[in-house]
Design a protein around this motif. Structure first.
Motif, PDB file in Angstrom:
ATOM      1  N   GLN A 103       0.838  -1.208   0.000  1.00  0.00           N
ATOM      2  CA  GLN A 103       0.000   0.000   0.000  1.00  0.00           C
ATOM      3  C   GLN A 103       0.869   1.253   0.000  1.00  0.00           C
ATOM      4  N   LEU A 104       1.904   1.230   0.815  1.00  0.00           N
ATOM      5  CA  LEU A 104       2.805   2.371   0.926  1.00  0.00           C
ATOM      6  C   LEU A 104       3.512   2.637  -0.401  1.00  0.00           C
ATOM      7  N   LEU A 105       3.978   1.577  -1.052  1.00  0.00           N
ATOM      8  CA  LEU A 105       4.672   1.716  -2.338  1.00  0.00           C
ATOM      9  C   LEU A 105       3.749   2.344  -3.388  1.00  0.00           C
ATOM     10  N   LEU A 106       2.519   1.833  -3.487  1.00  0.00           N
ATOM     11  CA  LEU A 106       1.557   2.385  -4.451  1.00  0.00           C
ATOM     12  C   LEU A 106       1.226   3.836  -4.126  1.00  0.00           C
ATOM     13  N   GLY A 107       1.125   4.136  -2.841  1.00  0.00           N
ATOM     14  CA  GLY A 107       0.824   5.500  -2.422  1.00  0.00           C
ATOM     15  C   GLY A 107       1.928   6.471  -2.797  1.00  0.00           C
ATOM     16  N   GLU A 108       3.166   6.062  -2.575  1.00  0.00           N
ATOM     17  CA  GLU A 108       4.302   6.934  -2.910  1.00  0.00           C
ATOM     18  C   GLU A 108       4.409   7.125  -4.423  1.00  0.00           C
ATOM     19  N   GLU A 109       4.141   6.081  -5.193  1.00  0.00           N
ATOM     20  CA  GLU A 109       4.169   6.197  -6.655  1.00  0.00           C
ATOM     21  C   GLU A 109       3.051   7.116  -7.161  1.00  0.00           C
ATOM     22  N   LEU A 110       1.879   7.018  -6.537  1.00  0.00           N
ATOM     23  CA  LEU A 110       0.747   7.860  -6.932  1.00  0.00           C
ATOM     24  C   LEU A 110       1.006   9.318  -6.570  1.00  0.00           C
ATOM     25  N   ILE A 111       1.603   9.552  -5.427  1.00  0.00           N
ATOM     26  CA  ILE A 111       1.966  10.920  -5.027  1.00  0.00           C
ATOM     27  C   ILE A 111       2.901  11.540  -6.050  1.00  0.00           C
ATOM     28  N   LYS A 112       3.917  10.793  -6.458  1.00  0.00           N
ATOM     29  CA  LYS A 112       4.881  11.290  -7.450  1.00  0.00           C
ATOM     30  C   LYS A 112       4.181  11.586  -8.779  1.00  0.00           C
ATOM     31  N   ALA A 113       3.289  10.684  -9.208  1.00  0.00           N
ATOM     32  CA  ALA A 113       2.581  10.857 -10.486  1.00  0.00           C
ATOM     33  C   ALA A 113       1.702  12.112 -10.454  1.00  0.00           C
ATOM     34  N   ILE A 114       0.998  12.332  -9.355  1.00  0.00           N
ATOM     35  CA  ILE A 114       0.127  13.509  -9.224  1.00  0.00           C
ATOM     36  C   ILE A 114       0.967  14.787  -9.243  1.00  0.00           C
TER      37      ILE A 114
END
Length: 253
Positions: free
Chosen positions: A236-247
């Protein structure tokens, strides 16, 4: 005389035909011009409206992206804390099982109570998913690029798995409670939980090996669920950090 009159009338007829033909040509050109102007006006109207809608959607998407970014940053902070807590709890449970699997004459009763208190301690991850839920239910998810939508959906799908694992841990802990209440004095674990001085008797009521084996097995189930939960938290943390970067990259936030 009659012949001249016929010629004159014939000339008038030709003149009238030429005039009608000329008028028809002028009318056709006029109609074509009017049709073209109308088509141009409609096309321009559609273009302006599309541009206006695109502007509004982009503006709305940026506002929603900022709100979602704040939600995700809260999630990542909470996930870091939850992972750290769960790893410490998993270590305490493993230590408890090591004690219970050693000869009973070597047991440290206070340590068992402390580790059982840690076993029943909870630090559930509560996601901040208000913005995503709003975006999904209102249909404004279409404001975002498809690649970003895919990442949002992946994060949400993982979130369901993460919360499901939390439910399994809670279930395993509740199944441990009845037997734990027979073996331990829960008043003592309550005092330890709130860092109070121990005023109650610390006893261990384990009548036979079968009871001990069942007790250890139920504790092992909690530990197993904890390990799986940590894996889900980390995913969950990995996906969250990747989504933050993408946004941030997409909206220059």
């Amino acid at each position: 005389m009659e012949e001249n009159q016929e010629i004159a009338e014939s000339g008038k007829d030709i003149s009238n035909i030429e005039m009608i033909s000329s008028l028809k040509k002028k009318n056709w050109k006029s109609y074509f011009k009017e049709f073209f102007m109308l088509f141009l006006a409609i096309s321009l109207g559609f273009f302006v409206e599309n541009q206006r809608e695109a502007y509004v959607e982009n503006k709305s998407a940026k506002v929603l992206a900022q709100s979602m970014l704040e939600d995700l940053e809260q999630d990542t902070t909470a996930l870091h804390s939850a992972i750290r807590f769960n790893k410490e709890k998993e270590f305490e449970i493993s230590s408890l099982m090591k004690i219970l699997n050693s000869p009973q004459s070597t047991w440290d009763t206070l340590a068992i109570y402390q580790k059982m208190t840690a076993t029943f301690a909870t630090f559930p991850f509560s996601p901040t998913d208000g913005t995503y839920t709003q975006v999904k239910s209102s249909g404004t998810l279409r404001f975002f690029e498809q690649s970003l939508v895919n990442q949002m959906n992946a994060y949400d799908n993982q979130l369901r798995k993460t919360l499901f694992r939390d439910e399994l841990i809670e279930k395993a802990e509740w199944e441990l409670v009845p037997l734990g209440a027979e073996i331990l004095n829960f008043e003592v674990t309550g005092e330890l939980r709130f860092n109070k001085s121990i005023t109650r008797e610390m006893y261990l009521k384990i009548p036979d090996k079968r009871t001990l084996d069942i007790f250890i097995n139920k504790i092992a189930v909690v530990r197993t669920m904890m390990g799986r939960s940590i894996q889900e938290y980390e995913a969950q943390l990995l996906l969250g950090e990747e989504l933050i970067k993408a946004i941030k990259d997409n909206y220059k936030l």
